[in-house]
Write an enzyme that holds these catalytic residues in place. Structure first.
Site: not given
Length: 639
Positions: A330, A354, A369, A375, A388
């Protein structure tokens, strides 16, 4: 019957004698003529030639190696110097019984089998019996004292001191400074004639790191001296001397204080830290841990020590910061977000729902995820703050791998940075053409989705991540990391976005990553300056569609890598940091505190007050492959 008496023929005898005399005189005159003519030839016609040969036999020219230039950090702290190395030598012609001498020496200092084997090889290779033959180096003060006290009964033994390279901080700068060791025939064969002359009489040559890259500057110029010798080659006196030109001292942009902080913050964990001043590209810290003791390599590392390094599962000889290729996870989401904004596939107002996974149309496969329950409603700002995956799956699919590849290359991902070190890894930012050429397979949508969260085929070095972070802090201005001023050629232009305000907005999102709801909030506790950051957690292996990742059941080396990129102060960046902790589990909680220690060391003074240093005043000219099946790779960010 009596035989008649025969009288001598004196006339005949005189004639024979005369002939013999003439022949003898002729031969004497002929030989004398030959001798005289030869002497005339040698003394007159060949005079200059034999005078030269005589002088060469009597006068010899010897090379004098130059002292190597010193290496210091930005504040003048010595990182590499020249120190006398005390060694034990034997002059064979002065010994009465060599075997007895070696036995007596072994009672005073430790001599292992390797020392004796090397001594025997050197003794056989010695051309003259009065030349000293090295027996053992790196004598300690205690060993020298014992030898000096007993030297009166050790005929033929002497202690010599020769300047050799010494690294006073041992392991701390091992991977960035590198080391020198003895020059060999292969080195000389690779040089042209002028270089070979310049290395006449030189014993050491830069092998790795700064010592290798700046070898020409650090080496200096060789000197010469003419000496008179006797018929056996023994030096009688020095006739003329041209001193060598010392190598140039090298002042690096590294900071001893920041380097020490980075090394200490990693502790006993495997990993790497790279810190860059985005204002001028100065590399402030360059740590790969574990490291090695470069002093062991200078005069020749023992088989025991080298085997220990080679067989160490932690691979201390591997430069993780420069050559380690890891999934960035990330940490590249801010760069990918900027690419999506510039390409028009998303904006700051656009949001998605999400549910904890992402699905392509007409595809039952779910790309999960890290937050199983999702989320909820999330826009780009929140997607960066809470990392996310689902948002970036969707945005990356719309962006496509080709545009993703081109944008990330401008952030140095998949490109060499141009740092002044050799053997930098290029990393990998995949493309359709790359997969076809190297895997002979077509590109799939799942490959794009994995790449959108820094997984799959994407690989980056800690140095590339630090450079990408510095470019982000500079709002797209290219940053070429440098240790001492010289840079390798790179062809990259500044990254100009259609909407320049997106740089500031992305910085604000990265600042919120260290806020109360961010994944890196731990690293900003009690900070005296605003920090922009992005944590990352990269999988070492893929998890199947119906499997659950349980780190408590895994071996330590199968746990996720922890990563963190950050810059500070966020409003006026003076340092950009990339941290990798192998198998560190979570970027925010493991790599984040390491990055904070590094930034504090640069931005705070001894009293703990904020004191941003000025830019540098230049006064001197285990590779990780993607999992075999990473179609379900997902970064697992936890606050």
């Amino acid at each position: 019957m009596r035989r008649p008496l025969t009288l001598k023929d004196h006339h005949h005898e005189q004639r024979i004698f005369g002939v013999r005399l003439v022949v003898g005189v002729f031969l004497v005159l002929l030989l004398t003529g030959i001798l005289v003519s030869r002497m005339v030839w040698l003394q007159i016609f060949e005079h200059s030639r034999y005078t030269t040969l005589s002088d060469n036999n009597r006068v010899q020219t010897q090379a004098v190696s130059p002292p190597r230039g010193l290496i210091t950090d930005r504040d003048g702290i010595i990182l590499a110097e020249n120190r006398p190395d005390f060694s034990l030598e034997v002059i064979i012609e002065q010994t009465h019984d060599l075997d007895d001498l070696l036995v007596e020496v072994a009672k005073l200092v430790e001599l292992d089998e390797g020392d004796l084997e090397r001594f025997e090889k050197r003794r056989r290779a010695a051309r003259r019996p009065w030349e000293p033959v090295p027996l053992r180096g790196r004598l300690t003060e205690e060993e020298i004292a014992r030898l000096v006290v007993n030297q009166h009964r050790l005929q033929g033994l002497r202690i010599s001191a020769d300047p050799v390279r010494h690294y006073p901080h041992d392991i701390l700068f091992s991977h960035v400074i590198g080391y020198v060791n003895r020059i060999n025939a292969q080195d000389l064969d690779a040089m042209n004639l002028d270089q070979q002359r310049d290395y006449a009489g030189t014993h050491f040559y830069g092998r790795t790191g700064i010592e290798r890259f700046y070898e020409d500057r650090l080496h200096g110029g060789v000197g010469y001296r003419q000496v008179e010798t006797n018929a056996r080659g023994r030096i009688l006196r020095v006739l003329e001397e041209q001193p060598p030109v010392p190598g140039q001292d090298l002042r690096l942009r590294l900071s001893m204080r920041v380097q020490q902080a980075a090394y200490d913050a990693l502790g006993d964990r495997r990993g790497a830290v790279v810190a860059i001043d985005p204002r001028d590209g100065s590399v402030l810290a360059f740590v790969s841990r574990p490291g090695f003791n470069p002093n062991l390599f200078v005069t020749g590392i023992s088989h025991k020590d080298y085997s220990a390094y080679r067989n160490d599962h932690d691979n201390p000889l591997f430069n993780r910061a420069l050559q380690g290729r890891y999934p960035p996870g990330s940490t590249i989401k801010p760069m990918l977000g900027l690419a999506g904004l510039d390409a028009g596939v998303t904006n700051w107002q656009r949001s998605i729902r999400d549910p904890g996974y992402y699905q392509l149309e007409n595809d039952p496969h779910r790309y999960r995820d890290w937050k199983r329950w999702g989320h909820g409603r999330v826009d780009l700002h929140l997607a960066v703050v809470q990392s996310c995956d689902t948002y970036f799956y969707d945005m990356g699919f719309k962006l496509g791998i080709d545009r993703m590849h081109d944008y990330m290359n401008q952030f140095s991902i998949g490109q060499t940075t141009g740092i002044d070190l050799d053997n930098e890894s290029q990393g990998l930012m995949p493309s359709k053409q790359w997969k076809k050429a190297f895997r002979n397979r077509p590109w799939f949508h799942g490959d794009t989705i994995n790449a959108s969260i820094g997984q799959g085929f994407v690989l980056a070095t800690p140095l590339q991540l630090a450079t990408a972070t510095a470019i982000t802090a500079n709002h797209g201005k290219q940053v070429i990391p440098t240790l001492a001023g010289e840079r390798q050629e790179v062809e990259r232009t500044d990254l100009i976005l259609q909407d320049e305000s997106n740089w500031e907005k992305m910085t604000n999102a990265m600042v919120d990553v260290t806020g109360p709801k961010g994944t890196a909030r731990i690293m900003a506790v009690d900070a005296q300056y605003p920090i922009a950051a992005k944590s990352g957690t990269a999988q070492v292996f893929s998890v199947g569609q119906d499997e659950t990742y349980n780190e408590d059941e895994l071996a330590e080396r199968m746990l996720d890598h922890a990563l963190m990129v950050s810059f500070a102060p966020a409003d006026k960046p003076a340092i950009a940091v990339a941290v990798l902790v192998e198998n560190g589990r979570h970027g925010g909680s493991t790599a984040g505190p390491v990055a904070r220690e590094v930034m504090d060391a640069w931005l705070l003074d001894d009293a703990g007050k904020l004191n941003v240093p000025t830019i540098f005043a230049d006064q001197v000219s285990a590779e990780q492959e993607p999992a075999a099946d990473s179609s379900d790779a997902a970064s697992k960010e936890t606050p």
